[in-house]
Design a protein around this motif. Sequence first.
Motif, PDB file in Angstrom:
ATOM      1  N   SER A 160      47.471  40.380  25.227  1.00 49.43           N
ATOM      2  CA  SER A 160      48.630  40.744  26.064  1.00 49.43           C
ATOM      3  C   SER A 160      49.903  40.728  25.235  1.00 49.43           C
ATOM      4  CB  SER A 160      48.780  39.779  27.240  1.00 49.43           C
ATOM      5  OG  SER A 160      47.606  39.766  28.007  1.00 49.43           O
TER       6      SER A 160
ATOM      7  N   GLU B  93      43.456  32.801  41.629  1.00 50.69           N
ATOM      8  CA  GLU B  93      43.525  34.131  41.023  1.00 50.69           C
ATOM      9  C   GLU B  93      43.696  33.927  39.530  1.00 50.69           C
ATOM     10  OE1 GLU B  93      45.028  38.113  39.786  1.00 50.69           O
ATOM     11  OE2 GLU B  93      45.659  36.104  39.257  1.00 50.69           O
TER      12      GLU B  93
ATOM     13  N   ILE C 225      43.539  36.447  37.038  1.00 54.12           N
ATOM     14  CA  ILE C 225      43.651  37.731  36.350  1.00 54.12           C
ATOM     15  C   ILE C 225      45.125  38.063  36.065  1.00 54.12           C
ATOM     16  CG2 ILE C 225      43.166  40.212  36.487  1.00 54.12           C
ATOM     17  CD1 ILE C 225      40.929  39.411  38.525  1.00 54.12           C
TER      18      ILE C 225
ATOM     19  N   ASN D 267      46.869  39.983  38.527  1.00 55.45           N
ATOM     20  CA  ASN D 267      46.987  41.302  39.154  1.00 55.45           C
ATOM     21  C   ASN D 267      47.522  41.110  40.580  1.00 55.45           C
ATOM     22  OD1 ASN D 267      46.143  43.456  40.946  1.00 55.45           O
ATOM     23  ND2 ASN D 267      44.981  44.276  39.216  1.00 55.45           N
TER      24      ASN D 267
ATOM     25  N   ASN E  17      47.483  42.821  43.268  1.00 52.34           N
ATOM     26  CA  ASN E  17      46.542  43.122  44.352  1.00 52.34           C
ATOM     27  C   ASN E  17      45.507  42.014  44.513  1.00 52.34           C
ATOM     28  OD1 ASN E  17      47.748  45.602  44.888  1.00 52.34           O
ATOM     29  ND2 ASN E  17      46.508  46.610  43.298  1.00 52.34           N
ATOM     30  N   VAL E  18      45.068  41.481  43.382  1.00 50.77           N
ATOM     31  CA  VAL E  18      44.055  40.422  43.450  1.00 50.77           C
ATOM     32  C   VAL E  18      44.698  39.116  43.933  1.00 50.77           C
ATOM     33  CG1 VAL E  18      42.271  39.169  42.183  1.00 50.77           C
ATOM     34  CG2 VAL E  18      42.729  41.565  41.626  1.00 50.77           C
TER      35      VAL E  18
ATOM     36  N   ALA F  61      50.575  37.710  35.084  1.00 53.14           N
ATOM     37  CA  ALA F  61      50.791  39.117  35.445  1.00 53.14           C
ATOM     38  C   ALA F  61      51.767  39.757  34.454  1.00 53.14           C
ATOM     39  CB  ALA F  61      51.335  39.201  36.868  1.00 53.14           C
TER      40      ALA F  61
ATOM     41  N   ALA G 236      55.861  42.450  37.304  1.00 56.26           N
ATOM     42  CA  ALA G 236      55.012  42.494  38.507  1.00 56.26           C
ATOM     43  C   ALA G 236      55.635  41.687  39.645  1.00 56.26           C
ATOM     44  CB  ALA G 236      53.622  41.941  38.190  1.00 56.26           C
TER      45      ALA G 236
END
Length: 362
Positions: free
Chosen positions: A43, A256, A258, A260, A262-263, A283, A287
């Motif tokens: 990242s 969570e 990830i 993300n 949405n997740v 994120a 975001a």
Amino acid sequence: MKATVFTPPETKLVIEEVTLDKLGPQDVRVTVEASGVCRSDLSVLRATAEAAGSAGAPPMILGHEGAGVVTAVGTDVRRVKAGDRVIASFVPECGECWYCVRGESNHCETYGGSGAGHVTRSDGSRPLGMSGLGTFAEEMIVHEHAVVPVRTDLPSEQLALIGCGVTTGVGAALWTAQVKPGATVAVFGCGGVGQFVMQGARIAGAARVFAVDPVPMKREHARQAGATDLVDPSSADPVEQIREATGGRGVDYAFEVIGNPNVIMQAYDATRPRGTTVVVGMAAADATITLPAVPLFLQEKRLIGSFYGSAQIRRNFADLVALAESGQLDIGSAVSRRIRLDEVNDAFRAMEAGEVIRSVIC
Ligand SMILES: [Zn+2]
Ligand SMILES: [Zn+2]
């Protein structure tokens, strides 16, 4: 000594000979015996390369999950000495700032992101060290606050993972969420950190652990980590699958892992009233998430973040070592591949392809 150097905007790391600085009074010189390749390395590489554009940016030595042996210390260093085995921490613990004295040292005020790499390249340029470390190298010089000595016979490849993935994951369950015995837990994202969240939940005594990931290899690996139920989010709505299996309520804790938005919302929706949603994943910098306000109030849900597992490294690294020694925490099975320093570019590819839980340079 050799180090892999990232020279943005070029995204391939190049291994080269660099010269280490002389030790400052609070510096510690470490021979890196093992270094995990974590998603955050990728990242940072991507974000830095993109921000640099064609203009370039300072070179950097990536890597923030490492362990090794101290070879020399600065004149003022008291907590470690040559010969000590150490785990590097990408968040230092100074022990004296406002947060450290409150037992919240994962927010230590001396944490400053990427700083001096303490090396010089043959062209005279001075790379940064990721998060004050830079473990993708044979050696590194770091501040004494960024290493924790440990007495153990565990292999360095396992100690390295305590530097990021283990602490972030197990800590999210044990120290941030404080999962209770008999609890129901869902983990969205079963990469390296997600696997350790599940192990943390198992150690805490969770009765049921849902592993949510579209990659079959990661779901299968989750069984070893303590998952009791495997959920494929690509086959059907994971929130519905979890609710159906929990009397329509959802789980006590949803993690969570990830980063993300949405997740994060799926994890929130899969959390029961009065339950806790824990955001462990990092994120993108810009975001955002939007929450429906009424359920937050009416259902008394808690939505919290977890940074570095809320860990207090001087105390908790020893706890994790003890859990690994007793067999309750399995770090070894997360090491999918052992690679050489010059294979790190391929390790990034393997990570993206979902082929590995962790590649470890050792
Ligand atoms: Zn990491
Ligand atoms: Zn501090």
